[in-house]
Design a protein around this motif. Structure first.
Motif, PDB file in Angstrom:
ATOM      1  N   ASP A   1      36.900  40.871  55.458  1.00 31.63           N
ATOM      2  CA  ASP A   1      37.323  39.940  56.517  1.00 31.63           C
ATOM      3  C   ASP A   1      37.052  38.494  56.078  1.00 31.63           C
ATOM      4  O   ASP A   1      36.649  38.242  54.943  1.00 31.63           O
ATOM      5  CB  ASP A   1      36.620  40.275  57.847  1.00 31.63           C
ATOM      6  N   LYS A   2      37.255  37.562  57.005  1.00 35.52           N
ATOM      7  CA  LYS A   2      37.149  36.134  56.650  1.00 35.52           C
ATOM      8  C   LYS A   2      35.762  35.732  56.154  1.00 35.52           C
ATOM      9  O   LYS A   2      35.599  34.775  55.422  1.00 35.52           O
ATOM     10  CB  LYS A   2      37.499  35.275  57.880  1.00 35.52           C
ATOM     11  N   GLN A   3      34.738  36.498  56.595  1.00 36.75           N
ATOM     12  CA  GLN A   3      33.360  36.150  56.237  1.00 36.75           C
ATOM     13  C   GLN A   3      32.993  36.570  54.803  1.00 36.75           C
ATOM     14  O   GLN A   3      31.951  36.215  54.302  1.00 36.75           O
ATOM     15  CB  GLN A   3      32.368  36.837  57.205  1.00 36.75           C
ATOM     16  N   THR A   4      33.877  37.335  54.163  1.00 37.75           N
ATOM     17  CA  THR A   4      33.530  37.850  52.835  1.00 37.75           C
ATOM     18  C   THR A   4      33.435  36.708  51.819  1.00 37.75           C
ATOM     19  O   THR A   4      34.257  35.796  51.842  1.00 37.75           O
ATOM     20  CB  THR A   4      34.589  38.877  52.362  1.00 37.75           C
ATOM     21  N   THR A   5      32.445  36.801  50.929  1.00 32.10           N
ATOM     22  CA  THR A   5      32.230  35.711  49.963  1.00 32.10           C
ATOM     23  C   THR A   5      33.279  35.726  48.861  1.00 32.10           C
ATOM     24  O   THR A   5      33.914  36.739  48.606  1.00 32.10           O
ATOM     25  CB  THR A   5      30.838  35.862  49.320  1.00 32.10           C
ATOM     26  N   ALA A   6      33.385  34.584  48.179  1.00 33.18           N
ATOM     27  CA  ALA A   6      34.479  34.416  47.206  1.00 33.18           C
ATOM     28  C   ALA A   6      34.090  34.787  45.767  1.00 33.18           C
ATOM     29  O   ALA A   6      34.925  34.769  44.891  1.00 33.18           O
ATOM     30  CB  ALA A   6      34.931  32.959  47.224  1.00 33.18           C
ATOM     31  N   ASN A   7      32.807  35.102  45.533  1.00 33.24           N
ATOM     32  CA  ASN A   7      32.374  35.364  44.148  1.00 33.24           C
ATOM     33  C   ASN A   7      33.174  36.490  43.506  1.00 33.24           C
ATOM     34  O   ASN A   7      33.565  37.437  44.170  1.00 33.24           O
ATOM     35  CB  ASN A   7      30.893  35.752  44.126  1.00 33.24           C
ATOM     36  N   LEU A   8      33.347  36.378  42.192  1.00 38.24           N
ATOM     37  CA  LEU A   8      34.187  37.366  41.493  1.00 38.24           C
ATOM     38  C   LEU A   8      33.418  38.599  41.027  1.00 38.24           C
ATOM     39  O   LEU A   8      34.010  39.634  40.774  1.00 38.24           O
ATOM     40  CB  LEU A   8      34.825  36.710  40.259  1.00 38.24           C
ATOM     41  N   ARG A   9      32.092  38.471  40.837  1.00 41.18           N
ATOM     42  CA  ARG A   9      31.317  39.603  40.308  1.00 41.18           C
ATOM     43  C   ARG A   9      30.487  40.286  41.392  1.00 41.18           C
ATOM     44  O   ARG A   9      29.916  41.335  41.171  1.00 41.18           O
ATOM     45  CB  ARG A   9      30.389  39.124  39.184  1.00 41.18           C
TER      46      ARG A   9
ATOM     47  N   ARG B   1      31.107  42.107  56.029  1.00 38.55           N
ATOM     48  CA  ARG B   1      31.235  43.314  56.860  1.00 38.55           C
ATOM     49  C   ARG B   1      32.561  43.968  56.531  1.00 38.55           C
ATOM     50  O   ARG B   1      33.480  43.316  56.052  1.00 38.55           O
ATOM     51  CB  ARG B   1      31.197  42.930  58.342  1.00 38.55           C
ATOM     52  N   ASN B   2      32.634  45.233  56.781  1.00 40.58           N
ATOM     53  CA  ASN B   2      33.905  45.981  56.622  1.00 40.58           C
ATOM     54  C   ASN B   2      34.545  45.778  55.258  1.00 40.58           C
ATOM     55  O   ASN B   2      35.751  45.574  55.157  1.00 40.58           O
ATOM     56  CB  ASN B   2      34.931  45.554  57.703  1.00 40.58           C
ATOM     57  N   LEU B   3      33.755  45.780  54.224  1.00 41.83           N
ATOM     58  CA  LEU B   3      34.332  45.667  52.883  1.00 41.83           C
ATOM     59  C   LEU B   3      35.025  46.978  52.539  1.00 41.83           C
ATOM     60  O   LEU B   3      34.492  48.054  52.780  1.00 41.83           O
ATOM     61  CB  LEU B   3      33.233  45.421  51.830  1.00 41.83           C
ATOM     62  N   ASN B   4      36.183  46.841  51.957  1.00 46.62           N
ATOM     63  CA  ASN B   4      36.935  48.031  51.562  1.00 46.62           C
ATOM     64  C   ASN B   4      37.115  48.009  50.048  1.00 46.62           C
ATOM     65  O   ASN B   4      37.693  47.056  49.514  1.00 46.62           O
ATOM     66  CB  ASN B   4      38.294  47.975  52.265  1.00 46.62           C
ATOM     67  N   TYR B   5      36.601  49.008  49.354  1.00 40.44           N
ATOM     68  CA  TYR B   5      36.623  48.991  47.881  1.00 40.44           C
ATOM     69  C   TYR B   5      36.613  50.426  47.369  1.00 40.44           C
ATOM     70  O   TYR B   5      36.401  51.378  48.135  1.00 40.44           O
ATOM     71  CB  TYR B   5      35.386  48.252  47.350  1.00 40.44           C
ATOM     72  N   GLU B   6      36.853  50.557  46.103  1.00 39.46           N
ATOM     73  CA  GLU B   6      36.814  51.867  45.447  1.00 39.46           C
ATOM     74  C   GLU B   6      35.359  52.110  45.011  1.00 39.46           C
ATOM     75  O   GLU B   6      34.853  51.420  44.129  1.00 39.46           O
ATOM     76  CB  GLU B   6      37.755  51.812  44.229  1.00 39.46           C
ATOM     77  N   PRO B   7      34.652  53.093  45.624  1.00 40.36           N
ATOM     78  CA  PRO B   7      33.205  53.240  45.377  1.00 40.36           C
ATOM     79  C   PRO B   7      32.825  53.341  43.899  1.00 40.36           C
ATOM     80  O   PRO B   7      31.796  52.803  43.488  1.00 40.36           O
ATOM     81  CB  PRO B   7      32.847  54.542  46.112  1.00 40.36           C
ATOM     82  N   LYS B   8      33.658  53.978  43.090  1.00 42.75           N
ATOM     83  CA  LYS B   8      33.218  54.149  41.692  1.00 42.75           C
ATOM     84  C   LYS B   8      33.357  52.868  40.860  1.00 42.75           C
ATOM     85  O   LYS B   8      32.893  52.795  39.726  1.00 42.75           O
ATOM     86  CB  LYS B   8      33.934  55.327  41.029  1.00 42.75           C
TER      87      LYS B   8
END
Length: 518
Positions: free
Chosen positions: A430-438, A443-450
């Motif tokens: 969401d909008k609160q997610t940080t911009a860092n690349l690494r 909240r509610n981050l959606n990613y591939e766990p592996k």
């Protein structure tokens, strides 16, 4: 291979005919002259690989000829041959950058060995390096697959860096490729290792774990502080172990290196976390508890590393060292660097001087902002080379050189390293997610766990909880985290740039070096 061209200058060249023939049977082309004037003219007009130069000749001496030849071609190797063994002649010859020095009478093998050393050196070193790495490859492979502990991982990484630097001497792209794939395999295994062990290392109950950012000062710097000898704790921002190895020879000119060690940067391997942890002697979660007003999370406004000195003085007090006479200097730009050079002598009365030098971080961040640097630092080798060039001409080097003759100790360290990113991973937040690349938190981050190391509860990783239900994710190996919007633009823009914040050998295993003035 092209025939090497040798110019032999000696007023008694007639008596050296047998030596000249011997070199020609070894495949060299030898042109003989009897005086320095002709030699100087010859070098102007002809391509020469090495000059064999007699020191005592009528008309113009060998040393005078040498300096004229060097004016014409600074890099042309010259071997001085002389009957005279006086020290000041040797000193003058060496000062004039001769490549070798032979005492008359010389035998043919001596001359041949000298030429071989100069002409074949590069090729022989390259061949030897490739063979040696082939022999080591299996040992490294076995070490990777024998479930290494955190000390063994530090050894494995040092060995990989050693071979990476050695491979610069080899011109075998195949072997360099083998090494790169071994490095990437090492990072795959290292990621699994950190994923399994990180939470237990930073747990308050932990009895076992490596020296990390928050314990580094206590165990690696403080034991060497003593009244009466000034200790300089120099922290160069974002300095990888291979970059340290690149600037080591410059330090070695002025200092005796007494210990070359590594420690583990905490996660995220980013300045505001790792460096605050070093100076506070606490994990970010504990810093937030003890200094609620000073700690800032990624999404909050304001500088994130503005309170290091306050954290540091509190750490000294906690460790019972509040009576030490301490200075803290932070260098964020060239002017501050020049001020340091002018002020360095005044620091010698302190027990402990902290110098935080932000240069390498400027370089790696600029690396993504400025196309010039994108061209300059396109790979590890050029990144190291820029670091060396910067350090040799930096105010930091000038300042340390100024006090190298005093009785001082230096501990050089860094907060984290960086890795060249190549593999994009999609993350939705969401909008609160940080911009860092690494790394990212939100909240509610959606990613591939592996593809990442995730902490649903940041406290398990010793990190503050920025907002309710915030989790942290860290990119593995050479990955970088991108949002789906404008995905291709960002992927192309950031690919092959140096980033930090995630889990890799290059970011987490970083140098801490002890030196003594000579």
């Amino acid at each position: 291979m092209a025939v090497a061209k040798i110019l032999w200058v000696d007023d008694e060249i007639e008596s050296l005919q047998s030596q000249k023939l011997f070199l020609e049977t070894k495949g060299y082309h030898v042109h003989a002259l009897t005086n320095g004037f002709d030699a100087i003219d010859y070098v102007k007009e002809n391509l020469v690989d090495v000059v064999l130069l007699d020191e005592t000749m009528p008309g113009i001496t060998g040393l005078e000829t040498l300096s004229k030849i060097k004016e014409i071609n600074q890099s042309l190797p010259v071997v001085l041959i002389t009957k005279n063994e006086t020290e000041n002649l040797m000193n003058e010859a060496i000062g004039s950058q001769i490549s070798d020095y032979l005492i008359k009478p010389v035998n043919p093998n001596q001359v041949w060995l000298s030429l071989k050393k100069i002409i074949d050196n590069k090729r022989l070193v390259a061949e030897k390096t490739t063979t040696a790495y082939q022999q080591q490859f299996r040992n490294l492979f076995m070490a990777l697959n024998s479930n290494p502990d955190y000390n063994e991982w530090m050894d494995i990484y040092k060995k990989l860096v050693y071979w990476e630097l050695e491979m610069q001497k080899s011109d075998s792209p195949e072997m360099q490729e083998v090494l790169q794939s071994q490095k990437s395999e090492a990072n795959t295994e290292f990621f699994k290792f950190v994923s399994r062990n990180y939470a237990s290392w930073v747990s308050p109950k932990s009895k076992e774990g490596p020296v990390m950012s928050h314990s580094m000062f206590q165990f690696k710097v403080l034991p060497h502080v003593e009244k009466g000898t000034s200790l300089f704790f120099v922290l160069i921002d974002n300095l990888r172990f291979d970059q340290w190895k690149a600037i080591q020879p410059t330090f070695a000119e002025s200092f005796r290196i007494t210990e070359e060690d590594t420690f583990y940067s905490i996660l995220p391997t980013a300045t505001q976390y790792a460096r605050n942890a070093i100076f506070a002697g606490l994990l970010p979660l504990e810093i937030e508890r003890n200094f609620a007003a000073q700690w800032k999370n990624d999404d909050e406004q304001g500088g994130k590393n503005l309170n290091e000195e306050e954290f540091f003085r509190a750490q000294l007090k906690r460790l019972g060292k509040a009576n030490l006479k301490v200075s803290y200097t932070k260098v964020l730009n060239n002017q501050a660097g020049l001020d340091l050079v002018n002020n360095i002598h005044n620091l010698l009365t302190n027990d402990l001087n902290v110098i935080v030098y932000n240069f390498v971080d400027m370089l790696s961040h600029a690396r993504t902002e400025m196309e010039v640097l994108k061209e300059l630092a396109g790979d590890e080798m050029s990144y190291r080379s820029i670091t060396t060039s910067w350090f040799e001409h930096s105010p930091l080097h000038q300042a340390l050189k100024k006090i190298a003759d005093k009785n001082i100790k230096v501990v050089l360290a860094t907060d984290h390293g960086s890795i060249r990113v190549k593999t994009p991973y999609k993350v939705i937040g969401d909008k609160q997610t940080t911009a860092n690349l690494r790394y990212k938190h939100g909240r509610n981050l959606n990613y591939e766990p592996k593809e990442v190391l995730a902490f649903r509860d940041p406290r398990e990783a010793g990190l503050p909880v920025p907002t309710v239900n915030s989790s942290y994710i860290f990119a593995k190996e050479d990955g970088f985290l991108c949002y789906p919007n404008n995905y291709n633009y960002y992927v192309n823009y950031y690919k092959n740039t140096f980033q930090h914040g995630g889990v890799s050998l290059e970011e987490m295993i970083v140098p801490v070096i002890r030196m003594q003035s000579k």
